[in-house]
Design an enzyme around this catalytic site. Structure first.
Site, PDB file in Angstrom:
ATOM      1  CG  HIS A  27      -1.877   1.126   1.293  1.00  0.00           C
ATOM      2  ND1 HIS A  27      -2.308   1.680   2.474  1.00  0.00           N
ATOM      3  CD2 HIS A  27      -2.466   1.851   0.302  1.00  0.00           C
ATOM      4  CE1 HIS A  27      -3.120   2.680   2.206  1.00  0.00           C
ATOM      5  NE2 HIS A  27      -3.226   2.814   0.910  1.00  0.00           N
ATOM      6  CD  GLU A  42      -0.712   1.338   6.098  1.00  0.00           C
ATOM      7  OE1 GLU A  42      -0.924   1.797   7.232  1.00  0.00           O
ATOM      8  OE2 GLU A  42      -1.621   1.188   5.251  1.00  0.00           O
TER       9      GLU A  42
HETATM   10  N1  LIG Z   1      -6.339   8.033  -4.100  1.00  0.00           N
HETATM   11  C1  LIG Z   1      -5.515   7.768  -3.086  1.00  0.00           C
HETATM   12  O1  LIG Z   1      -5.118   8.688  -2.339  1.00  0.00           O
HETATM   13  C2  LIG Z   1      -5.037   6.364  -2.826  1.00  0.00           C
HETATM   14  C3  LIG Z   1      -3.906   6.164  -2.016  1.00  0.00           C
HETATM   15  C4  LIG Z   1      -3.441   4.857  -1.798  1.00  0.00           C
HETATM   16  C5  LIG Z   1      -4.111   3.787  -2.369  1.00  0.00           C
HETATM   17  N2  LIG Z   1      -5.214   4.012  -3.133  1.00  0.00           N
HETATM   18  C6  LIG Z   1      -5.884   2.841  -3.723  1.00  0.00           C
HETATM   19  O2  LIG Z   1      -5.453   2.714  -5.060  1.00  0.00           O
HETATM   20  C7  LIG Z   1      -6.517   2.157  -5.857  1.00  0.00           C
HETATM   21  C8  LIG Z   1      -6.841   3.084  -7.009  1.00  0.00           C
HETATM   22  O3  LIG Z   1      -7.171   4.366  -6.475  1.00  0.00           O
HETATM   23  P1  LIG Z   1      -7.033   5.684  -7.368  1.00  0.00           P
HETATM   24  O4  LIG Z   1      -7.112   6.820  -6.428  1.00  0.00           O
HETATM   25  O5  LIG Z   1      -5.881   5.571  -8.321  1.00  0.00           O
HETATM   26  O6  LIG Z   1      -8.429   5.613  -8.177  1.00  0.00           O
HETATM   27  P2  LIG Z   1      -8.848   6.319  -9.534  1.00  0.00           P
HETATM   28  O7  LIG Z   1     -10.329   6.515  -9.473  1.00  0.00           O
HETATM   29  O8  LIG Z   1      -7.982   7.499  -9.822  1.00  0.00           O
HETATM   30  O9  LIG Z   1      -8.486   5.202 -10.641  1.00  0.00           O
HETATM   31  C9  LIG Z   1      -9.135   3.968 -10.678  1.00  0.00           C
HETATM   32  C10 LIG Z   1      -8.677   3.168 -11.890  1.00  0.00           C
HETATM   33  O10 LIG Z   1      -9.420   1.939 -11.910  1.00  0.00           O
HETATM   34  C11 LIG Z   1      -9.926   1.733 -13.232  1.00  0.00           C
HETATM   35  N3  LIG Z   1     -11.141   0.945 -13.102  1.00  0.00           N
HETATM   36  C12 LIG Z   1     -12.368   1.345 -12.709  1.00  0.00           C
HETATM   37  N4  LIG Z   1     -13.212   0.302 -12.668  1.00  0.00           N
HETATM   38  C13 LIG Z   1     -12.504  -0.793 -13.042  1.00  0.00           C
HETATM   39  C14 LIG Z   1     -12.811  -2.171 -13.196  1.00  0.00           C
HETATM   40  N5  LIG Z   1     -14.044  -2.624 -12.961  1.00  0.00           N
HETATM   41  N6  LIG Z   1     -11.821  -3.011 -13.599  1.00  0.00           N
HETATM   42  C15 LIG Z   1     -10.576  -2.545 -13.835  1.00  0.00           C
HETATM   43  N7  LIG Z   1     -10.221  -1.252 -13.702  1.00  0.00           N
HETATM   44  C16 LIG Z   1     -11.175  -0.392 -13.304  1.00  0.00           C
HETATM   45  C17 LIG Z   1     -10.157   3.136 -13.764  1.00  0.00           C
HETATM   46  O11 LIG Z   1     -10.197   3.113 -15.177  1.00  0.00           O
HETATM   47  C18 LIG Z   1      -8.912   3.854 -13.228  1.00  0.00           C
HETATM   48  O12 LIG Z   1      -7.791   3.577 -14.058  1.00  0.00           O
HETATM   49  C19 LIG Z   1      -7.695   1.910  -4.895  1.00  0.00           C
HETATM   50  O13 LIG Z   1      -7.633   0.599  -4.425  1.00  0.00           O
HETATM   51  C20 LIG Z   1      -7.394   2.917  -3.770  1.00  0.00           C
HETATM   52  O14 LIG Z   1      -7.968   2.524  -2.537  1.00  0.00           O
HETATM   53  C21 LIG Z   1      -5.687   5.269  -3.414  1.00  0.00           C
END
Ligand SMILES: NC(=O)c1ccc[n+]([C@@H]2O[C@H](COP(=O)([O-])OP(=O)(O)OC[C@H]3O[C@@H](n4cnc5c(N)ncnc54)[C@H](O)[C@@H]3O)[C@@H](O)[C@H]2O)c1
Length: 286
Positions: free
Chosen positions: A141, A153
């Site tokens: 993470h 993490e």
């Molecule tokens: N935003 C943050 O601050 C943060 C920090 C650490 C971890 N995360 C984790 O990282 C992951 C992504 O978060 P993010 O902020 O980049 O989100 P985001 O909304 O910016 O991006 C999500 C991505 O998932 C894709 N997607 C959507 N539905 C999908 C599906 N059914 N199958 C495959 N791909 C799909 C989208 O096209 C996009 O590329 C999540 O698990 C989130 O919890 C986010």
């Protein structure tokens, strides 16, 4: 312990680009997979434009830029991840979508490959059990923005082998990060402690205790935080924030984790934060 040379990343959102940049800078070859080639190209473009700014400021040489970019390959085919030693998924925070992806990766990635999730809160064991190699599944993470934040993490589901956890920890260290080992509980350490605070900041605004900008100013000035809660919610993404709160509430049933109405209404309105140009604040040029 498995050596990790080639990395695959899945997902081209906020975290996808950061993960690809961090791993390529650490000297790994990275295959970035998005569902569309446009999405994958956008990740490459975002990383390159960040590097161009650093070259212009003299913080990176053109040779370094070219070397790192040369290690990043983009694709819309999951099959291109077959030879990866480690795949980290960073798709939408939705358990069913992640389980489906892990089942697909199981069929594609070589048997020795480690499959990791960048989930913020979801049960890693559920993803592990969607594969035939639960011993090789863990959480890695990263924090947002991944190239800047020092913590990773490393999340250990009950199914993970010691070798897998050791390899994930060594990988995080090789990326220049500080790994912290956490058991597989919703929110791990950081989000389990952070999200009640963020949620209660929005509740405080709903109560009319203070205006949004004043709550942000108070937490920056009074606690020395680099940004206030509303600016941080916009950075994380409000849809991701609600998904995180829902997963925390599902696990712990603590009312502090019950997403306040304003957050859900803003998601319904498509005001997701920086990524859509509008959240609690408005952002130019998005
Ligand atoms: N935003 C943050 O601050 C943060 C920090 C650490 C971890 N995360 C984790 O990282 C992951 C992504 O978060 P993010 O902020 O980049 O989100 P985001 O909304 O910016 O991006 C999500 C991505 O998932 C894709 N997607 C959507 N539905 C999908 C599906 N059914 N199958 C495959 N791909 C799909 C989208 O096209 C996009 O590329 C999540 O698990 C989130 O919890 C986010």
């Amino acid at each position: 312990m498995a050596d990790i040379f080639e990395i695959g990343t899945v997902g081209s959102g906020i975290m996808g680009a950061g993960l690809a940049e961090v791993t390529a800078r650490a000297g790994h070859h990275v295959v970035v997979r998005s569902r569309t080639l446009e999405g994958a190209d956008a990740v490459r473009g975002k990383i390159l434009s960040g590097f161009e700014r650093q070259v212009a400021k003299g913080k990176m040489t053109a040779d370094e830029r070219d070397a790192v970019m040369g290690r990043i390959r983009v694709t819309d085919h999951l099959g291109q991840l077959a030879d990866c030693d480690l795949v980290i998924e960073s798709i939408v925070e939705d358990l069913q979508a992640k389980r489906t992806l892990f089942a697909e990766l199981e069929q594609i990635v070589k048997p020795s490959g480690i499959l990791a999730t960048n989930t913020s809160t979801l049960p890693v064991v559920e993803m592990a059990m969607a594969t035939q190699r639960p011993d090789k599944v863990c959480g890695i993470h990263f924090f947002n923005p991944a190239p800047v934040m020092s913590l990773v993490e490393v999340v250990r589901p009950v199914t993970a082998s010691d070798d897998t956890i050791a390899a994930a920890t060594a990988f995080a260290t090789a990326c220049g990060k500080q790994p912290v080992l956490v058991e597989d509980r919703a929110g791990f350490v950081v989000n389990a402690l952070l999200f009640p605070y963020l949620n209660n900041a929005v509740r405080m605004m709903e109560y009319g205790t203070a205006a949004m900008a004043d709550i942000d100013a108070a937490m920056k000035g009074g606690c020395g935080f680099p940004m206030g809660p509303f600016a941080l919610l916009d950075l994380v993404g409000l849809d991701t924030s609600v998904a995180i709160l829902d997963a925390l509430y599902d696990e712990f049933r603590d009312p502090n984790y019950a997403a306040v109405p304003t957050l859900r209404r803003m998601v319904a309105a498509g005001r997701l934060g920086r990524k859509t140009g509008h959240g609690f604040y408005d952002y130019d040029g998005t």
